[in-house]
Motif scaffolding. Sequence first.
Motif, PDB file in Angstrom:
ATOM      1  N   ILE A   8       0.847  -1.204   0.000  1.00 49.51           N
ATOM      2  CA  ILE A   8       0.000   0.000   0.000  1.00 49.51           C
ATOM      3  C   ILE A   8       0.873   1.240   0.000  1.00 49.51           C
ATOM      4  O   ILE A   8       0.649   2.181  -0.764  1.00 49.51           O
ATOM      5  CB  ILE A   8      -0.966  -0.007   1.206  1.00 49.51           C
ATOM      6  N   LEU A   9       1.895   1.248   0.852  1.00 48.89           N
ATOM      7  CA  LEU A   9       2.807   2.391   0.908  1.00 48.89           C
ATOM      8  C   LEU A   9       3.509   2.601  -0.434  1.00 48.89           C
ATOM      9  O   LEU A   9       3.638   3.734  -0.904  1.00 48.89           O
ATOM     10  CB  LEU A   9       3.843   2.210   2.020  1.00 48.89           C
ATOM     11  N   LYS A  10       3.930   1.501  -1.060  1.00 55.85           N
ATOM     12  CA  LYS A  10       4.608   1.590  -2.355  1.00 55.85           C
ATOM     13  C   LYS A  10       3.659   2.159  -3.415  1.00 55.85           C
ATOM     14  O   LYS A  10       4.049   3.007  -4.218  1.00 55.85           O
ATOM     15  CB  LYS A  10       5.117   0.212  -2.770  1.00 55.85           C
ATOM     16  N   THR A  11       2.408   1.710  -3.408  1.00 55.25           N
ATOM     17  CA  THR A  11       1.419   2.214  -4.356  1.00 55.25           C
ATOM     18  C   THR A  11       1.169   3.704  -4.137  1.00 55.25           C
ATOM     19  O   THR A  11       1.151   4.487  -5.091  1.00 55.25           O
ATOM     20  CB  THR A  11       0.088   1.432  -4.218  1.00 55.25           C
ATOM     21  N   GLN A  12       1.001   4.106  -2.885  1.00 56.96           N
ATOM     22  CA  GLN A  12       0.753   5.518  -2.586  1.00 56.96           C
ATOM     23  C   GLN A  12       1.949   6.384  -2.989  1.00 56.96           C
ATOM     24  O   GLN A  12       1.761   7.473  -3.539  1.00 56.96           O
ATOM     25  CB  GLN A  12       0.420   5.696  -1.109  1.00 56.96           C
ATOM     26  N   GLU A  13       3.148   5.909  -2.741  1.00 60.13           N
ATOM     27  CA  GLU A  13       4.344   6.651  -3.151  1.00 60.13           C
ATOM     28  C   GLU A  13       4.403   6.779  -4.669  1.00 60.13           C
ATOM     29  O   GLU A  13       4.730   7.841  -5.199  1.00 60.13           O
ATOM     30  CB  GLU A  13       5.620   5.974  -2.630  1.00 60.13           C
ATOM     31  N   ILE A  33      -7.164  11.449 -13.981  1.00 63.54           N
ATOM     32  CA  ILE A  33      -6.889  10.251 -13.187  1.00 63.54           C
ATOM     33  C   ILE A  33      -6.202   9.203 -14.069  1.00 63.54           C
ATOM     34  O   ILE A  33      -5.283   8.511 -13.625  1.00 63.54           O
ATOM     35  CB  ILE A  33      -8.192   9.690 -12.565  1.00 63.54           C
ATOM     36  N   GLN A  34      -6.616   9.122 -15.328  1.00 60.37           N
ATOM     37  CA  GLN A  34      -5.987   8.163 -16.246  1.00 60.37           C
ATOM     38  C   GLN A  34      -4.514   8.503 -16.464  1.00 60.37           C
ATOM     39  O   GLN A  34      -3.681   7.607 -16.520  1.00 60.37           O
ATOM     40  CB  GLN A  34      -6.737   8.126 -17.586  1.00 60.37           C
ATOM     41  N   ASP A  35      -4.200   9.802 -16.567  1.00 59.95           N
ATOM     42  CA  ASP A  35      -2.790  10.215 -16.705  1.00 59.95           C
ATOM     43  C   ASP A  35      -1.974   9.728 -15.509  1.00 59.95           C
ATOM     44  O   ASP A  35      -0.864   9.210 -15.665  1.00 59.95           O
ATOM     45  CB  ASP A  35      -2.668  11.743 -16.778  1.00 59.95           C
ATOM     46  N   ILE A  36      -2.536   9.923 -14.335  1.00 55.85           N
ATOM     47  CA  ILE A  36      -1.832   9.522 -13.097  1.00 55.85           C
ATOM     48  C   ILE A  36      -1.667   8.008 -13.072  1.00 55.85           C
ATOM     49  O   ILE A  36      -0.573   7.500 -12.774  1.00 55.85           O
ATOM     50  CB  ILE A  36      -2.584  10.026 -11.852  1.00 55.85           C
ATOM     51  N   ALA A  37      -2.729   7.291 -13.401  1.00 51.76           N
ATOM     52  CA  ALA A  37      -2.667   5.826 -13.418  1.00 51.76           C
ATOM     53  C   ALA A  37      -1.622   5.335 -14.417  1.00 51.76           C
ATOM     54  O   ALA A  37      -0.813   4.447 -14.101  1.00 51.76           O
ATOM     55  CB  ALA A  37      -4.044   5.249 -13.757  1.00 51.76           C
ATOM     56  N   ASP A  38      -1.613   5.925 -15.597  1.00 54.73           N
ATOM     57  CA  ASP A  38      -0.638   5.522 -16.616  1.00 54.73           C
ATOM     58  C   ASP A  38       0.789   5.788 -16.152  1.00 54.73           C
ATOM     59  O   ASP A  38       1.666   4.936 -16.296  1.00 54.73           O
ATOM     60  CB  ASP A  38      -0.902   6.259 -17.936  1.00 54.73           C
ATOM     61  N   ASN A  41       1.803   3.431 -13.594  1.00 54.68           N
ATOM     62  CA  ASN A  41       1.689   2.053 -14.079  1.00 54.68           C
ATOM     63  C   ASN A  41       0.717   1.248 -13.201  1.00 54.68           C
ATOM     64  O   ASN A  41       1.008   0.129 -12.783  1.00 54.68           O
ATOM     65  CB  ASN A  41       3.064   1.380 -14.152  1.00 54.68           C
ATOM     66  N   LEU A  42      -0.428   1.873 -12.929  1.00 54.44           N
ATOM     67  CA  LEU A  42      -1.463   1.254 -12.106  1.00 54.44           C
ATOM     68  C   LEU A  42      -2.809   1.364 -12.813  1.00 54.44           C
ATOM     69  O   LEU A  42      -2.982   2.169 -13.732  1.00 54.44           O
ATOM     70  CB  LEU A  42      -1.558   1.949 -10.745  1.00 54.44           C
ATOM     71  N   ASN A  43      -3.756   0.637 -12.330  1.00 54.52           N
ATOM     72  CA  ASN A  43      -5.127   0.692 -12.821  1.00 54.52           C
ATOM     73  C   ASN A  43      -5.816   1.913 -12.195  1.00 54.52           C
ATOM     74  O   ASN A  43      -5.563   2.240 -11.041  1.00 54.52           O
ATOM     75  CB  ASN A  43      -5.833  -0.604 -12.403  1.00 54.52           C
TER      76      ASN A  43
END
Length: 185
Positions: A8-13, A33-38, A41-43
């Motif tokens: 979770i910490l790694k994802t948030q970072e 949000i899609q820009d951030i996800a891309d 490298n997350l959904n």
Amino acid sequence: MPKVDRRILKTQESLKHAVIDLMSEKSFDEITIQDIADRANLNRGTIYLHYQDKYDLLDKLIETHLNELGEMDKWACEMDWVDALVPYFNYFEENYLFFSTMLASKEAKGAPSSFRTRLLNSFMEGFKGEIDRESDRNTDLSEDVMLQYAGTAYVGVIEWWIRNGMPHPPEVMAKQVGLLLERSL
């Protein structure tokens, strides 16, 4: 308090780094949000597991930095100005991308402009206990004016330093700004 899973910490970072990287390239208002996800490298759905929206993500990122600076305030007030400011300038240097994006960009780029105000208020609050009340040099000066002057000067010097590519090492900045704040407060 339960320990937070490292994933979770790694994802948030990853999300925090992604939003700052994107803000260095384009207006916050233009970031999706899609820009951030891309970039992370997350959904997209993963973002919503952690944050309500991009504003919540940015707010949590800002809070993290302000809290870390606030933690430094707790022990820095026991030191003289110069020694106390070295860790702050080191922190600004270590987090250059964040501060250059939030403070020193040529224009706000759509980023919430409240960051500078929040940072200024944080510093002014920290300076309250540093005003020299023992000598007579501040007798005729208003505390509000002194805090506004010192806080604005400090934030302005940080902006200048970052905007100009940190032309002096943190230790040099701490010495010069420490001496100036000591004279002011």
